[in-house]
Design an enzyme around this catalytic site. Structure first.
Site, PDB file in Angstrom:
ATOM      1  N   HIS A 167     -77.341 -75.944  53.465  1.00  0.00           N
ATOM      2  CA  HIS A 167     -78.801 -75.913  53.687  1.00  0.00           C
ATOM      3  C   HIS A 167     -79.047 -75.504  55.133  1.00  0.00           C
ATOM      4  O   HIS A 167     -79.057 -76.347  56.036  1.00  0.00           O
ATOM      5  CB  HIS A 167     -79.417 -77.285  53.412  1.00  0.00           C
ATOM      6  CG  HIS A 167     -79.323 -77.682  51.976  1.00  0.00           C
ATOM      7  ND1 HIS A 167     -80.351 -77.503  51.078  1.00  0.00           N
ATOM      8  CD2 HIS A 167     -78.293 -78.212  51.272  1.00  0.00           C
ATOM      9  CE1 HIS A 167     -79.968 -77.925  49.883  1.00  0.00           C
ATOM     10  NE2 HIS A 167     -78.723 -78.362  49.971  1.00  0.00           N
TER      11      HIS A 167
ATOM     12  N   HIS B  81     -71.921 -74.079  49.453  1.00  0.00           N
ATOM     13  CA  HIS B  81     -73.161 -74.870  49.318  1.00  0.00           C
ATOM     14  C   HIS B  81     -73.614 -75.396  50.677  1.00  0.00           C
ATOM     15  O   HIS B  81     -72.970 -76.276  51.257  1.00  0.00           O
ATOM     16  CB  HIS B  81     -72.942 -76.038  48.357  1.00  0.00           C
ATOM     17  CG  HIS B  81     -74.214 -76.764  48.014  1.00  0.00           C
ATOM     18  ND1 HIS B  81     -74.748 -76.754  46.738  1.00  0.00           N
ATOM     19  CD2 HIS B  81     -75.071 -77.494  48.769  1.00  0.00           C
ATOM     20  CE1 HIS B  81     -75.871 -77.468  46.739  1.00  0.00           C
ATOM     21  NE2 HIS B  81     -76.087 -77.935  47.969  1.00  0.00           N
TER      22      HIS B  81
ATOM     23  N   ASP C  85     -72.630 -78.595  52.583  1.00  0.00           N
ATOM     24  CA  ASP C  85     -73.940 -79.113  52.179  1.00  0.00           C
ATOM     25  C   ASP C  85     -74.864 -79.358  53.376  1.00  0.00           C
ATOM     26  O   ASP C  85     -75.888 -78.719  53.514  1.00  0.00           O
ATOM     27  CB  ASP C  85     -73.797 -80.381  51.318  1.00  0.00           C
ATOM     28  CG  ASP C  85     -75.057 -80.707  50.509  1.00  0.00           C
ATOM     29  OD1 ASP C  85     -76.006 -79.899  50.537  1.00  0.00           O
ATOM     30  OD2 ASP C  85     -75.094 -81.762  49.852  1.00  0.00           O
TER      31      ASP C  85
ATOM     32  N   GLN D  45     -87.045 -77.681  46.234  1.00  0.00           N
ATOM     33  CA  GLN D  45     -86.647 -79.025  46.664  1.00  0.00           C
ATOM     34  C   GLN D  45     -87.494 -80.149  46.040  1.00  0.00           C
ATOM     35  O   GLN D  45     -86.985 -81.203  45.696  1.00  0.00           O
ATOM     36  CB  GLN D  45     -86.735 -79.113  48.197  1.00  0.00           C
ATOM     37  CG  GLN D  45     -86.545 -80.490  48.804  1.00  0.00           C
ATOM     38  CD  GLN D  45     -85.099 -80.951  48.833  1.00  0.00           C
ATOM     39  OE1 GLN D  45     -84.325 -80.503  49.657  1.00  0.00           O
ATOM     40  NE2 GLN D  45     -84.750 -81.840  47.930  1.00  0.00           N
TER      41      GLN D  45
ATOM     42  N   GLU E 198     -77.425 -84.954  40.707  1.00  0.00           N
ATOM     43  CA  GLU E 198     -76.980 -85.547  41.974  1.00  0.00           C
ATOM     44  C   GLU E 198     -77.469 -86.988  42.029  1.00  0.00           C
ATOM     45  O   GLU E 198     -78.432 -87.322  42.713  1.00  0.00           O
ATOM     46  CB  GLU E 198     -77.502 -84.744  43.182  1.00  0.00           C
ATOM     47  CG  GLU E 198     -76.852 -85.197  44.492  1.00  0.00           C
ATOM     48  CD  GLU E 198     -77.365 -84.467  45.727  1.00  0.00           C
ATOM     49  OE1 GLU E 198     -78.237 -83.588  45.584  1.00  0.00           O
ATOM     50  OE2 GLU E 198     -76.902 -84.795  46.832  1.00  0.00           O
TER      51      GLU E 198
ATOM     52  N   HIS F 223     -78.805 -77.674  42.106  1.00  0.00           N
ATOM     53  CA  HIS F 223     -78.467 -79.059  42.401  1.00  0.00           C
ATOM     54  C   HIS F 223     -78.609 -79.772  41.060  1.00  0.00           C
ATOM     55  O   HIS F 223     -79.700 -79.780  40.481  1.00  0.00           O
ATOM     56  CB  HIS F 223     -79.451 -79.655  43.396  1.00  0.00           C
ATOM     57  CG  HIS F 223     -79.262 -79.177  44.801  1.00  0.00           C
ATOM     58  ND1 HIS F 223     -79.439 -77.875  45.165  1.00  0.00           N
ATOM     59  CD2 HIS F 223     -78.894 -79.863  45.916  1.00  0.00           C
ATOM     60  CE1 HIS F 223     -79.190 -77.768  46.470  1.00  0.00           C
ATOM     61  NE2 HIS F 223     -78.856 -78.946  46.957  1.00  0.00           N
TER      62      HIS F 223
HETATM   63 ZN   LIG Z   1     -77.500 -79.337  48.606  1.00  0.00          ZN
END
Ligand SMILES: [Zn+2]
Length: 423
Positions: free
Chosen positions: A57, A55, A307, A150, A211, A208
């Protein structure tokens, strides 16, 4: 190539690994190799499969401080900050930062990364940039991309259309962010739409999910339901699942078996969960990481992800998956030798399962993607965040470093060990 006298993650010592045509051909004691096969003496050091990050970005990495830092330290301010940065992004800058990160990764023995890429920008600038990076680094690093809405699949006007365009361009996994939709119902609806899209196209899913610290955020239940309903067993990942930390124990006792039945993969991101969650608490302050040992005990495949590295959500990080494993075991209080080994698996073989990479691991037939660590065991590798002596990609050396001399003096190391490696 024949690697001699290695220690393996399962504790076996003095093991040889024969590599032919980029694959592991044999593993055993005192292997014979064809005349002229180059040999490497591992001198008892730990030979492990390369690290895998389940995971990440890569579109936001190394953008820390642009255009400002995250003052509250929260997930929501991070998302807002990324929104401020998005209009200023250029493809060249995105590519440059991602390539820089890929260099760091390879140096740390990290040879496969699943990266989410934001599709809530009509230009799909980040998608184009990371597809270019994926192609460029393919000789030494596997990058798998997730189309990540997102700003919310239903909350952001063009998100679904953009997500489909990203998949058409070659992004291979369907992402989502149900807890960021306007309502729980919208979150559930986004999961239905995205899972059906993945089923239609034969793709994997990685959302996701939940979270937050909200014990009532239960999108993982919906994700599990649609996984089961659509027959997506083993192809769906719930990332973060931090709300599970705060959920009622009785509810979790029903939820975990359902997740196991649907063979949902779980990715916890310890560095990020421990820093972003619990921000609204006074004391006691929640850790926020999902229930890793309980999920593992129930037979679920659990991986750890990095992440974020130096981005709107997190100012630190270094592509070191041993740092991630170390934080994970601290947060989850997994300190027995078997549990430490499980946390090592969470950044190697378990993470490879999340990505669906079958040719990973220390087994005959697997790609020779290997890392020789300056450590005598998994526990020592995690304790020291061990130096990467050699990194091999399909049997070819792609990175390496000199032994760290100061480690010779650390207690518990046999004094007679010669750390010099045959090259
Ligand atoms: Zn993430």
């Amino acid at each position: 190539m024949l690697i001699r006298h290695a220690t393996l993650p399962d504790g076996r010592r003095d093991i040889d690994v024969l590599v032919q045509d980029g694959h592991i051909a044999a593993i055993g004691q005192r292997l014979a190799a064809p005349e002229g096969t180059p040999e490497v003496d591992a001198r008892g050091q730990l030979l492990a499969p390369s690290f895998v990050d389940a995971h990440f970005h890569m579109d936001s990495t190394l953008s820390y401080g642009l255009p400002r830092v995250n003052a509250s330290g929260t997930l929501l301010e991070g998302i807002a900050l990324w929104g401020e940065l998005k209009p200023q992004l250029t493809q060249d800058a995105l590519v440059e930062r991602a390539l820089q990160y890929c260099d760091w990764a390879v140096a740390k023995g990290l040879l496969a990364i699943r990266s989410h890429v934001d599709v809530c920008d009509d230009r799909l600038l980040a998608v184009e940039a990371l597809l270019q990076v994926k192609q460029q680094v393919a000789p030494y690093l596997d990058v798998q991309l997730v189309a990540f809405p997102q700003d919310g699949l239903l909350r952001s006007p063009n998100a679904l259309a953009n997500l489909k365009r990203a998949l058409d361009k070659g992004v291979e996994v369907v992402g989502g962010i149900p807890h960021f939709e306007r309502t729980m119902a919208d979150g559930a609806e986004s999961i239905r739409i995205l899972c059906e899209l993945a089923a239609e196209r034969g793709l994997r899913v990685d959302m996701h999910c939940d979270e937050s610290d909200d014990p009532m955020s239960r999108h993982i239940e919906t994700l599990t339901f649609h996984t089961q309903r659509l027959g997506l067993h083993g192809r769906v990942t719930g990332s973060h699942l931090t709300s599970m930390h705060s959920m009622d124990n009785y509810y979790v006792s029903k939820l975990i078996p359902l997740m196991a039945e649907a063979q949902v993969h779980v990715v916890a991101n310890p560095l990020i969960n421990i820093t972003l969650q619990g921000r609204h608490d006074t004391y006691p302050r929640r850790r926020g990481m999902t229930r890793v040992p309980e999920l593992m005990t129930a037979g679920l495949n659990v991986a750890f992800g990095q992440d974020c590295v130096m981005d709107p959500w997190y100012p630190l990080g270094s592509a070191d998956m041993l740092e991630v494993a170390q934080m994970g075991l601290h947060v989850a209080q997994m300190t027995s030798p078997a549990q430490i080994a499980a946390c090592f698996d969470a950044v190697t073989v378990n993470a490879a399962k999340v990505l669906g990479i079958e040719h990973h691991g220390l087994k005959p037939g697997a790609d020779a993607n290997l890392v020789l660590l300056q450590a005598g065991s998994i526990v020592e590798a995690v304790r020291l965040r061990a130096n990467r002596l050699v990194v091999w990609r399909c049997g070819k050396r792609v990175a390496g470093s000199a032994p760290v001399v100061s480690q010779l003096e650390l207690p518990g190391r046999p004094a007679h060990v010669d750390w010099t490696l045959a090259r």
